[in-house]
Design a protein around this motif. Sequence first.
Motif, PDB file in Angstrom:
ATOM      1  N   ASP A  35       0.795  -1.234   0.000  1.00 26.89           N
ATOM      2  CA  ASP A  35       0.000   0.000   0.000  1.00 26.89           C
ATOM      3  C   ASP A  35       0.828   1.285   0.000  1.00 26.89           C
ATOM      4  O   ASP A  35       0.278   2.364  -0.196  1.00 26.89           O
ATOM      5  CB  ASP A  35      -1.005   0.045   1.154  1.00 26.89           C
ATOM      6  CG  ASP A  35      -2.070  -1.021   1.000  1.00 26.89           C
ATOM      7  OD1 ASP A  35      -2.428  -1.337  -0.151  1.00 26.89           O
ATOM      8  OD2 ASP A  35      -2.541  -1.542   2.024  1.00 26.89           O
ATOM      9  N   PHE A  36       2.135   1.194   0.224  1.00 24.40           N
ATOM     10  CA  PHE A  36       2.984   2.376   0.117  1.00 24.40           C
ATOM     11  C   PHE A  36       3.236   2.662  -1.362  1.00 24.40           C
ATOM     12  O   PHE A  36       2.948   1.829  -2.222  1.00 24.40           O
ATOM     13  CB  PHE A  36       4.312   2.147   0.862  1.00 24.40           C
ATOM     14  CG  PHE A  36       4.214   2.317   2.340  1.00 24.40           C
ATOM     15  CD1 PHE A  36       4.433   3.563   2.926  1.00 24.40           C
ATOM     16  CD2 PHE A  36       3.909   1.241   3.158  1.00 24.40           C
ATOM     17  CE1 PHE A  36       4.340   3.728   4.297  1.00 24.40           C
ATOM     18  CE2 PHE A  36       3.819   1.397   4.536  1.00 24.40           C
ATOM     19  CZ  PHE A  36       4.033   2.646   5.107  1.00 24.40           C
ATOM     20  N   PRO A  37       3.802   3.816  -1.699  1.00 29.01           N
ATOM     21  CA  PRO A  37       4.039   4.123  -3.112  1.00 29.01           C
ATOM     22  C   PRO A  37       5.344   3.522  -3.623  1.00 29.01           C
ATOM     23  O   PRO A  37       6.254   3.213  -2.856  1.00 29.01           O
ATOM     24  CB  PRO A  37       4.148   5.651  -3.123  1.00 29.01           C
ATOM     25  CG  PRO A  37       4.733   5.967  -1.792  1.00 29.01           C
ATOM     26  CD  PRO A  37       4.120   4.960  -0.841  1.00 29.01           C
ATOM     27  N   VAL A 130      15.359  19.112 -14.922  1.00 30.28           N
ATOM     28  CA  VAL A 130      13.929  19.154 -14.603  1.00 30.28           C
ATOM     29  C   VAL A 130      13.719  18.439 -13.267  1.00 30.28           C
ATOM     30  O   VAL A 130      14.532  17.594 -12.883  1.00 30.28           O
ATOM     31  CB  VAL A 130      13.103  18.495 -15.745  1.00 30.28           C
ATOM     32  CG1 VAL A 130      13.346  17.005 -15.839  1.00 30.28           C
ATOM     33  CG2 VAL A 130      11.627  18.809 -15.624  1.00 30.28           C
ATOM     34  N   GLY A 131      12.649  18.800 -12.571  1.00 30.81           N
ATOM     35  CA  GLY A 131      12.379  18.160 -11.286  1.00 30.81           C
ATOM     36  C   GLY A 131      10.897  17.959 -11.041  1.00 30.81           C
ATOM     37  O   GLY A 131      10.052  18.599 -11.677  1.00 30.81           O
ATOM     38  N   PHE A 132      10.610  17.055 -10.106  1.00 30.90           N
ATOM     39  CA  PHE A 132       9.223  16.798  -9.723  1.00 30.90           C
ATOM     40  C   PHE A 132       9.185  16.381  -8.259  1.00 30.90           C
ATOM     41  O   PHE A 132      10.183  15.965  -7.684  1.00 30.90           O
ATOM     42  CB  PHE A 132       8.575  15.729 -10.626  1.00 30.90           C
ATOM     43  CG  PHE A 132       9.256  14.384 -10.581  1.00 30.90           C
ATOM     44  CD1 PHE A 132       8.826  13.398  -9.689  1.00 30.90           C
ATOM     45  CD2 PHE A 132      10.311  14.092 -11.427  1.00 30.90           C
ATOM     46  CE1 PHE A 132       9.452  12.157  -9.653  1.00 30.90           C
ATOM     47  CE2 PHE A 132      10.945  12.861 -11.398  1.00 30.90           C
ATOM     48  CZ  PHE A 132      10.506  11.889 -10.508  1.00 30.90           C
ATOM     49  N   SER A 133       8.006  16.527  -7.668  1.00 33.48           N
ATOM     50  CA  SER A 133       7.796  16.073  -6.300  1.00 33.48           C
ATOM     51  C   SER A 133       6.848  14.879  -6.320  1.00 33.48           C
ATOM     52  O   SER A 133       6.099  14.679  -7.281  1.00 33.48           O
ATOM     53  CB  SER A 133       7.207  17.197  -5.432  1.00 33.48           C
ATOM     54  OG  SER A 133       5.899  17.498  -5.849  1.00 33.48           O
ATOM     55  N   TRP A 134       6.904  14.087  -5.256  1.00 31.20           N
ATOM     56  CA  TRP A 134       5.998  12.952  -5.086  1.00 31.20           C
ATOM     57  C   TRP A 134       6.113  12.500  -3.639  1.00 31.20           C
ATOM     58  O   TRP A 134       7.009  12.933  -2.921  1.00 31.20           O
ATOM     59  CB  TRP A 134       6.339  11.823  -6.061  1.00 31.20           C
ATOM     60  CG  TRP A 134       7.671  11.175  -5.806  1.00 31.20           C
ATOM     61  CD1 TRP A 134       8.904  11.677  -6.118  1.00 31.20           C
ATOM     62  CD2 TRP A 134       7.906   9.918  -5.159  1.00 31.20           C
ATOM     63  NE1 TRP A 134       9.894  10.807  -5.712  1.00 31.20           N
ATOM     64  CE2 TRP A 134       9.305   9.714  -5.123  1.00 31.20           C
ATOM     65  CE3 TRP A 134       7.068   8.948  -4.621  1.00 31.20           C
ATOM     66  CZ2 TRP A 134       9.888   8.583  -4.567  1.00 31.20           C
ATOM     67  CZ3 TRP A 134       7.649   7.814  -4.071  1.00 31.20           C
ATOM     68  CH2 TRP A 134       9.045   7.640  -4.052  1.00 31.20           C
ATOM     69  N   PRO A 148       0.777  12.022  -6.055  1.00 33.19           N
ATOM     70  CA  PRO A 148       1.288  11.787  -7.411  1.00 33.19           C
ATOM     71  C   PRO A 148       2.429  12.736  -7.763  1.00 33.19           C
ATOM     72  O   PRO A 148       2.628  13.759  -7.110  1.00 33.19           O
ATOM     73  CB  PRO A 148       0.071  12.034  -8.296  1.00 33.19           C
ATOM     74  CG  PRO A 148      -0.831  12.907  -7.499  1.00 33.19           C
ATOM     75  CD  PRO A 148      -0.573  12.587  -6.049  1.00 33.19           C
ATOM     76  N   ALA A 149       3.163  12.381  -8.794  1.00 30.84           N
ATOM     77  CA  ALA A 149       4.253  13.225  -9.276  1.00 30.84           C
ATOM     78  C   ALA A 149       3.694  14.527  -9.817  1.00 30.84           C
ATOM     79  O   ALA A 149       2.712  14.535 -10.559  1.00 30.84           O
ATOM     80  CB  ALA A 149       5.040  12.492 -10.356  1.00 30.84           C
ATOM     81  N   ARG A 150       4.352  15.638  -9.431  1.00 26.89           N
ATOM     82  CA  ARG A 150       3.973  16.975  -9.886  1.00 26.89           C
ATOM     83  C   ARG A 150       5.250  17.741 -10.218  1.00 26.89           C
ATOM     84  O   ARG A 150       6.251  17.626  -9.509  1.00 26.89           O
ATOM     85  CB  ARG A 150       3.214  17.718  -8.794  1.00 26.89           C
ATOM     86  CG  ARG A 150       1.861  17.113  -8.507  1.00 26.89           C
ATOM     87  CD  ARG A 150       0.943  18.127  -7.838  1.00 26.89           C
ATOM     88  NE  ARG A 150      -0.420  17.644  -7.840  1.00 26.89           N
ATOM     89  CZ  ARG A 150      -0.968  16.949  -6.849  1.00 26.89           C
ATOM     90  NH1 ARG A 150      -0.276  16.671  -5.783  1.00 26.89           N
ATOM     91  NH2 ARG A 150      -2.209  16.542  -6.942  1.00 26.89           N
ATOM     92  N   PRO A 151       5.219  18.571 -11.267  1.00 27.23           N
ATOM     93  CA  PRO A 151       6.425  19.325 -11.638  1.00 27.23           C
ATOM     94  C   PRO A 151       6.872  20.275 -10.532  1.00 27.23           C
ATOM     95  O   PRO A 151       6.058  20.853  -9.822  1.00 27.23           O
ATOM     96  CB  PRO A 151       5.987  20.128 -12.865  1.00 27.23           C
ATOM     97  CG  PRO A 151       4.736  19.491 -13.343  1.00 27.23           C
ATOM     98  CD  PRO A 151       4.093  18.842 -12.154  1.00 27.23           C
TER      99      PRO A 151
END
Length: 180
Positions: A35-37, A130-134, A148-151
């Motif tokens: 259940d973890f990502p 480039v980078g993203f958060s999650w 979810p992944a976001r820029p």
Amino acid sequence: MMLPFVREGRTGSIEATVERVEDPAAIGQTAEARDFPCLTARIVYPGRGYGALFGWVQLVRSTDGGAEFEMDPFPLFADAGSPYCSFGVAPTLFDSPARYTRAPMTWLAHTFLGWTPMAETIEPHVVPLVGFSWGFSIDTRETIALRPARPLTPADWTAHLPYLAKQHPTWTFAPAPRAG
């Protein structure tokens, strides 16, 4: 999520997917990871060989670990002295953070794709692309919510520069690429 980037005039992209772990053994994880990502970030880029060497820099902030972002190195190479948690020819980044208990908490990653120019001499230098958060959170009912992944913006990279320079004093870090 697809994020485009430009390196040396060539356009590439990363595809970042955050999924819920349903079968921990299938990804080499223990039962506690259910259940973890898990994150998979793949690079699509027309360069080859040395022209496709990239690295991933990941910083994590976790309410069960501290209030500030910290390096998230691959455990086998934690003492390598590199800001990259993964490096190679178009390396896929995989991460599967989990906890043995499901106490309330929040876990957030800032993940950046970068590269190190390979000129006549190799200098320890990161050029961000480039980078993203999650991430994820656990509530008081022990429910795990995936983020979810976001820029990320260039300002997010810039905010990490003092910490990166302190943690890796023999490395230099280029400014963030301009937005747009």
